[in-house]
Design an enzyme around this catalytic site. Sequence first.
Site, short mmCIF file in Angstrom:
data_model
loop_
_atom_site.label_atom_id
_atom_site.label_comp_id
_atom_site.label_asym_id
_atom_site.label_seq_id
_atom_site.Cartn_x
_atom_site.Cartn_y
_atom_site.Cartn_z
N ASP A 158 1.12 -0.69 0.26
CA ASP A 158 -0.13 0.31 0.23
C ASP A 158 0.69 1.29 0.42
O ASP A 158 1.91 1.49 0.98
CB ASP A 158 -0.83 -0.23 1.12
CG ASP A 158 -1.82 0.99 1.25
OD1 ASP A 158 -1.83 1.71 0.23
OD2 ASP A 158 -2.21 1.38 2.78
N ASP B 105 -3.39 2.47 -6.11
CA ASP B 105 -2.25 2.76 -5.23
C ASP B 105 -1.59 0.95 -3.96
O ASP B 105 -1.14 0.83 -3.25
CB ASP B 105 -2.01 3.68 -4.27
CG ASP B 105 -2.71 3.51 -3.19
OD1 ASP B 105 -4.03 3.15 -3.56
OD2 ASP B 105 -2.07 3.81 -2.24
N GLU B 106 -1.98 0.10 -4.47
CA GLU B 106 -2.50 -1.56 -3.69
C GLU B 106 -2.84 -2.41 -3.86
O GLU B 106 -3.41 -2.88 -4.88
CB GLU B 106 -3.76 -0.90 -2.43
CG GLU B 106 -3.71 -1.42 -1.41
CD GLU B 106 -5.55 -1.02 -0.63
OE1 GLU B 106 -5.55 -1.28 0.58
OE2 GLU B 106 -5.94 0.22 -0.66
#
Length: 362
Positions: free
Chosen positions: A12, A107-108
């Site tokens: 993350d 983003d993860e």
Amino acid sequence: MSDSIRKIIHIDMDAFYASIEQRDRPELRGKPVIVGGDPNRRGVVATCSYEARRFGIHSAMPSRTAFKRCPHAIFVPPRFEVYRAVSTQIMQIFHDYTELVEPLSLDEAFLDVTHNKFDIPSATHVAREIKQRIYERTQLTASAGVSYNKFIAKLASDYKKPDGLTVITPQQASRFLESLPIQKFFGVGRVTASRFQEHGIHTGADLKSLSEERLRELFQERGSMFYRYVRGEDERSVEPIRVRKSVGKETTLAEDLALSEHEEVIRILTDLAEKVERRLVELDLQARTVVLKLRWSDFQLMTRRATLPQAFQAKEVMLHHIQDLLDQVGPQGHVRLLGVTVSQLEKRGTPAHHAPTLWDLA
Ligand SMILES: [Mg+2]
């Protein structure tokens, strides 16, 4: 970890949008930066820098509230094209190690590195290398969680931020889960958390003291899920990118709401439509169908949909049709859940019949 046990990493990025702004505009470094809507209009915070978090600001908070908490914060409009480009860079790094990458948002992602392309035996080693390569490529930091299933890996990445690396072995899992506040468990939202608290359940240890039977009495099928999670059991596999069919947001109400309370119903649906719109913008998608979802107070589910000749992204378009759908339903009855979903997705500016495969980044 022994060979029969899976090796899952959850990665993350730290304060993703805000960190990119601080990277690209040195004058923002060390300052409270808020990426999101204008505080003078009805905007919300998308992400904020760690400096802003110290003032109690967080994602999804109205920008106006954020401004009150920190009047010297710097508000920056989002640049989704840039965020998507960085996202592509980090996803490429993940794919250097394994094809089993499941993105959860820009983003993860979850990675299954049990069998990775470099035959690195230690998942911790892989996670450290990935963090390092992300930093070299993007000058941004990520936090990683390493464990033997998705649920615990995700909790681990959240344990120490920013720039963290937390490993939870099968031996450590039960102590870790027992000490966890109840709202950290997967599937526990605001309403479920308060339900647990009413029954004196505040931590994983409290949860573990309940029988599966009792949990099913309280939460039906979800009860069994909680029973397994608190014992560290989560067999869900890492699902590589799949075709995304819909984007939806829903909310379970703290108390049943009469549909005749039109203003309140519309206020909630507006809020949901706004979130759906934001997600579409992030994914660079537009939709052709809007779906209104209601769960009545007796748990019966009802959906009503409208398909439009023109693809849309704006919440105003969704709301216009949701209004019509609501009118068809009529003002009778009480609901316990409201939801807005859009489907028949296509890339923006691409006609449907030429649409490329839509990869899920949500
Ligand atoms: Mg993040």
